[in-house]
Every structure is written in structure tokens, then in C-alpha cells.
Write a protein that holds these residues in place. Structure first.
Motif, PDB file in Angstrom:
ATOM      1  N   GLU A  73     -15.408  -7.661  -6.564  1.00  0.00           N
ATOM      2  CA  GLU A  73     -14.843  -8.364  -5.421  1.00  0.00           C
ATOM      3  C   GLU A  73     -13.767  -7.505  -4.776  1.00  0.00           C
ATOM      4  O   GLU A  73     -12.801  -7.107  -5.425  1.00  0.00           O
ATOM      5  CB  GLU A  73     -14.237  -9.699  -5.855  1.00  0.00           C
ATOM      6  N   ILE A  74     -13.954  -7.183  -3.518  1.00  0.00           N
ATOM      7  CA  ILE A  74     -13.000  -6.349  -2.795  1.00  0.00           C
ATOM      8  C   ILE A  74     -12.155  -7.218  -1.864  1.00  0.00           C
ATOM      9  O   ILE A  74     -12.676  -8.108  -1.183  1.00  0.00           O
ATOM     10  CB  ILE A  74     -13.727  -5.234  -2.003  1.00  0.00           C
ATOM     11  N   LYS A  75     -10.856  -6.985  -1.865  1.00  0.00           N
ATOM     12  CA  LYS A  75      -9.942  -7.722  -0.994  1.00  0.00           C
ATOM     13  C   LYS A  75      -8.968  -6.749  -0.331  1.00  0.00           C
ATOM     14  O   LYS A  75      -8.606  -5.728  -0.919  1.00  0.00           O
ATOM     15  CB  LYS A  75      -9.163  -8.779  -1.787  1.00  0.00           C
ATOM     16  N   ILE A  76      -8.554  -7.087   0.885  1.00  0.00           N
ATOM     17  CA  ILE A  76      -7.627  -6.256   1.642  1.00  0.00           C
ATOM     18  C   ILE A  76      -6.421  -7.095   2.060  1.00  0.00           C
ATOM     19  O   ILE A  76      -6.576  -8.230   2.521  1.00  0.00           O
ATOM     20  CB  ILE A  76      -8.305  -5.658   2.882  1.00  0.00           C
ATOM     21  N   LYS A  77      -5.244  -6.531   1.907  1.00  0.00           N
ATOM     22  CA  LYS A  77      -4.016  -7.215   2.303  1.00  0.00           C
ATOM     23  C   LYS A  77      -3.217  -6.303   3.227  1.00  0.00           C
ATOM     24  O   LYS A  77      -2.956  -5.144   2.905  1.00  0.00           O
ATOM     25  CB  LYS A  77      -3.182  -7.575   1.065  1.00  0.00           C
ATOM     26  N   TYR A  78      -2.840  -6.819   4.381  1.00  0.00           N
ATOM     27  CA  TYR A  78      -2.051  -6.073   5.357  1.00  0.00           C
ATOM     28  C   TYR A  78      -0.575  -6.375   5.123  1.00  0.00           C
ATOM     29  O   TYR A  78      -0.156  -7.526   5.150  1.00  0.00           O
ATOM     30  CB  TYR A  78      -2.496  -6.473   6.767  1.00  0.00           C
ATOM     31  N   ILE A  79       0.227  -5.339   4.884  1.00  0.00           N
ATOM     32  CA  ILE A  79       1.655  -5.471   4.596  1.00  0.00           C
ATOM     33  C   ILE A  79       2.454  -5.000   5.803  1.00  0.00           C
ATOM     34  O   ILE A  79       2.304  -3.863   6.251  1.00  0.00           O
ATOM     35  CB  ILE A  79       2.053  -4.629   3.362  1.00  0.00           C
ATOM     36  N   SER A  80       3.326  -5.870   6.347  1.00  0.00           N
ATOM     37  CA  SER A  80       4.128  -5.507   7.517  1.00  0.00           C
ATOM     38  C   SER A  80       5.432  -6.279   7.542  1.00  0.00           C
ATOM     39  O   SER A  80       5.507  -7.414   7.050  1.00  0.00           O
ATOM     40  CB  SER A  80       3.343  -5.783   8.810  1.00  0.00           C
ATOM     41  N   ASP A  81       6.457  -5.638   8.113  1.00  0.00           N
ATOM     42  CA  ASP A  81       7.752  -6.302   8.314  1.00  0.00           C
ATOM     43  C   ASP A  81       7.789  -7.120   9.598  1.00  0.00           C
ATOM     44  O   ASP A  81       8.774  -7.807   9.860  1.00  0.00           O
ATOM     45  CB  ASP A  81       8.879  -5.256   8.398  1.00  0.00           C
ATOM     46  N   CYS A  82       6.743  -7.005  10.414  1.00  0.00           N
ATOM     47  CA  CYS A  82       6.812  -7.507  11.797  1.00  0.00           C
ATOM     48  C   CYS A  82       5.796  -8.615  12.065  1.00  0.00           C
ATOM     49  O   CYS A  82       4.958  -8.492  12.957  1.00  0.00           O
ATOM     50  CB  CYS A  82       6.599  -6.355  12.778  1.00  0.00           C
ATOM     51  N   LEU A  83       5.857  -9.676  11.292  1.00  0.00           N
ATOM     52  CA  LEU A  83       4.879 -10.742  11.473  1.00  0.00           C
ATOM     53  C   LEU A  83       5.032 -11.429  12.823  1.00  0.00           C
ATOM     54  O   LEU A  83       4.068 -11.933  13.374  1.00  0.00           O
ATOM     55  CB  LEU A  83       5.009 -11.765  10.334  1.00  0.00           C
ATOM     56  N   ASN A  84       6.250 -11.474  13.338  1.00  0.00           N
ATOM     57  CA  ASN A  84       6.462 -11.926  14.719  1.00  0.00           C
ATOM     58  C   ASN A  84       7.771 -11.344  15.227  1.00  0.00           C
ATOM     59  O   ASN A  84       8.614 -10.873  14.447  1.00  0.00           O
ATOM     60  CB  ASN A  84       6.439 -13.462  14.841  1.00  0.00           C
ATOM     61  N   LYS A  85       7.953 -11.392  16.527  1.00  0.00           N
ATOM     62  CA  LYS A  85       9.075 -10.718  17.180  1.00  0.00           C
ATOM     63  C   LYS A  85      10.425 -11.259  16.713  1.00  0.00           C
ATOM     64  O   LYS A  85      11.342 -10.492  16.378  1.00  0.00           O
ATOM     65  CB  LYS A  85       8.951 -10.862  18.695  1.00  0.00           C
TER      66      LYS A  85
END
Length: 344
Positions: free
Chosen positions: A203-215
Motif C-alpha cells: 500500500e503506497i501513500k503520499i503526504k504533502y508537508i507544508s507550513d502554508c496551508l492558508n494565507k
């Protein structure tokens, strides 16, 4: 979509070369350092607006020459044939997906490689993305300069930081939204693609990591880190630190995955890229396989190519080979010269 011909003048080790391409499979073979990858690089340059390996543009110009030119004649659905003068106008005219042994660095290296993978994909389909990304980079450089001024002058006034924070958050939100959109597209494709490749219960999963979920939240995060940013002299939070985590059976593949699992994930990522471009433009992009086939045995090589239909493919390799039930045009590359071989 397919490329009809390539003309190289003083490009890398080519003095003056014209190459007529087949609509299907084109195989460039020869010893190392003869100019095979330079052919793919010329296409990448015309598609993306920059090289995938040169650090400086002058590296693209043949030694002792002043300038180089690359001309590509191609056919694509609904294009006007108008001359393009800016990189922003070039992007999206020729769509490509490139495979190379170095792609393993997307997983094994730091997050910059994973951001670059996203940037290349998105810029081909959303040229406006490049504008917002460049504006973000320009603004963060200005903010960093101001942070250093505050530290050097020991100036407690931070009102100007609020202005830079507002501008930075505006561009960051655009970059995040584009990246998030395409990570979701990858998620939609990669699960079934990975299952078809492995034929195993992985099972492959991808997670996007960011400090900028909204302005708004990003502005709050910037203000919260003012003192730390001033002390360090640079911006510690932002989309310039985004990352993608990829998991196989709940474990990060770049840390815990086997060599085979890492290569399979890269193949799944690239094939997802291929399918996303097809969904967006209604035709397959051009595939550039730089010494990629050497990574596969003959059976996997054929299965890989059989899984791709209606796409023009350019392959570089050191040994000449043929592919069953596929039309191929073969070229011998030696010292910056390309000569046609008999077609299959």
C-alpha cells in the motif's frame, strides 16, 4: 504529440546536426560521453526552458563558440505556431516526462529534489505557477535581506516585516494551492499504478508537508518566528521548505524501503506524471528515457514499453537493442554526430 525534427547548432558537443525522429520509438546508442544525453537535454530545454543538468547556460554552448541554438519542429493538438520569446510562453508547448537512473535521488536526496519534481510537472500544465513561484523566491530574498538589516543595525522596528509577511503569504498561498492540487492528482493515480507494477500487496501513500496551508495561518506562523528569523538571518517557514513523504505499508520508503521498492516508487511516480499530463491535455507527453532501460531486464523493459501506448519515446543506451512488436528507429551517436541505422 510528437517531435518531427531537432536541429542543433553549437549545442554541447554538436556543431551542426539535424535529426529526423519517428513518431514512436527512437533509440540513440553509443559509448558514454558521445552526446546521447545531449539530444534529450535539447528537448528538455525547449520544453521546460532550462537544462536538467547544466548549472550555467554557457555550459550548453560548444567550446570556443559564442552561442548555441536548438530548434524543434513538433506537432500537437490545437497549437497556433506563433513564435515564443519568453520561458513563460514556452512552458506547456512541449510536454515531457523524463526517466533516468538519477531519479532515485527524488527519494534518497533532500526535499529540494521532491519540490523540483513537482515544479517540473506543474509548470508544464500551469505556466502561471512559475510566475508565483518566482515572485515568492524574490520576496523571500527581500525579506531575508531585511531580517539581516534588523540584526546588524540592532533595529527593534519590525513594522516593515509585516509588509514582507503579507506579500510572502500571498505568493505562498498560490504556490501551495497548485502543489496541493497536483499532489492530490498523484494520489489518485499512483495507487493503482503501483499495484499493477508490483503485483504485490503493497500500500503506497503520499503526504504533502507544508507550513502554508492558508494565507492567514502562514502570516501568524511568520510573526511567531520573527525573533528566530532575525537571529538566523533567513526565513525559517514557507513553501521553500515543502516536502512530500511517501510510505509503503506505513513506513517511509526512503528510510525503510528496499532498493527495489525505491525504484518501483520512482517508476510509479513517473507513470502517474504521464497519466496526469494525458488527462490534462488529451494526449500523451513525450518520454525521455536517459539510460533508463539499463536498469531493467529485457522482460521488464518490454512490459514497461507495452504499458505505454500512443507516446513518442526517445531512449539513450550504450548497447543497441530492438523491441518486439514495436516500430523503432535507431541512431548511432559518436563524437557529437548522429547517424541513422536501419529501421526495424
Amino acid at each position: 504529440m510528437y517531435i518531427k525534427s531537432i536541429k542543433l547548432n553549437n549545442f554541447r558537443n554538436y556543431s551542426n546536426q539535424e535529426i529526423q525522429l519517428d513518431k514512436e520509438i527512437n533509440i540513440f546508442f553509443g559509448d558514454n560521453a558521445q552526446g546521447k544525453t545531449n539530444v534529450l537535454e535539447s528537448i528538455f530545454l525547449c520544453a521546460i526552458g532550462k537544462s536538467f543538468r547544466a548549472k550555467k547556460e554557457k555550459e550548453l554552448i560548444k567550446i570556443d563558440e559564442e552561442k548555441a541554438t536548438v530548434e524543434i519542429e513538433f506537432e500537437k493538438i490545437d497549437r497556433d505556431g506563433i513564435k515564443k520569446n519568453k520561458v513563460s510562453e514556452i512552458l506547456g508547448n512541449i510536454n515531457i516526462v523524463m526517466f533516468s537512473p538519477d531519479d532515485i535521488e527524488i527519494l534518497k536526496s533532500g526535499p529540494a529534489k521532491r519540490r523540483r519534481f513537482l515544479n517540473i510537472l506543474i509548470s508544464q500544465l500551469r505556466p502561471q505557477y512559475v510566475y508565483y513561484l518566482n515572485m515568492y523566491i524574490k520576496t523571500i530574498e527581500q525579506r531575508n535581506n531585511y531580517l539581516r538589516q534588523i540584526k546588524e543595525l540592532n533595529n527593534p522596528t519590525k513594522e516593515m516585516l509585516k509588509i514582507w509577511d503579507e506579500k510572502l503569504a500571498e505568493y505562498a498561498s498560490y504556490v501551495f494551492n497548485y502543489r496541493n492540487e497536483f499532489v492530490e492528482k498523484i494520489k489518485d493515480k499512483i495507487l493503482s499504478i503501483h499495484k499493477n507494477i508490483t503485483q504485490e500487496k503493497e500500500e503506497i501513500k503520499i503526504k504533502y508537508i507544508s507550513d502554508c496551508l492558508n494565507k492567514e495561518k502562514y502570516i501568524e506562523e511568520l510573526e511567531k518566528n520573527w525573533e528566530q528569523d532575525i537571529l538566523r538571518g533567513y526565513t525559517t517557514k514557507g513553501v521553500h521548505r515543502d516536502d512530500i513523504y511517501i510510505y509503503i505499508n506505513g513506513k517511509q520508503v526512503n528510510i525503510y524501503g528496499s532498493q527495489g521498492q525505491n525504484r518501483t516508487v520512482i517508476l510509479s511516480l513517473k507513470l502517474s506524471e504521464l497519466e496526469i499530463i494525458y488527462d490534462e491535455i488529451g494526449e500523451y507527453p513525450i518520454l525521455l528515457l536517459d539510460d533508463f532501460m539499463s536498469e531493467l531486464d529485457s522482460k521488464r523493459r518490454e512490459n514497461f514499453l507495452k504499458s505505454i501506448s500512443n507516446a513518442q519515446i526517445l531512449i539513450t543506451c550504450t548497447d543497441e537493442f530492438t523491441i518486439d512488436n514495436k516500430m523503432c528507429k535507431t541512431y548511432f551517436v559518436n563524437s557529437g554526430k548522429v547517424s541513422n541505422r536501419l529501421e526495424k
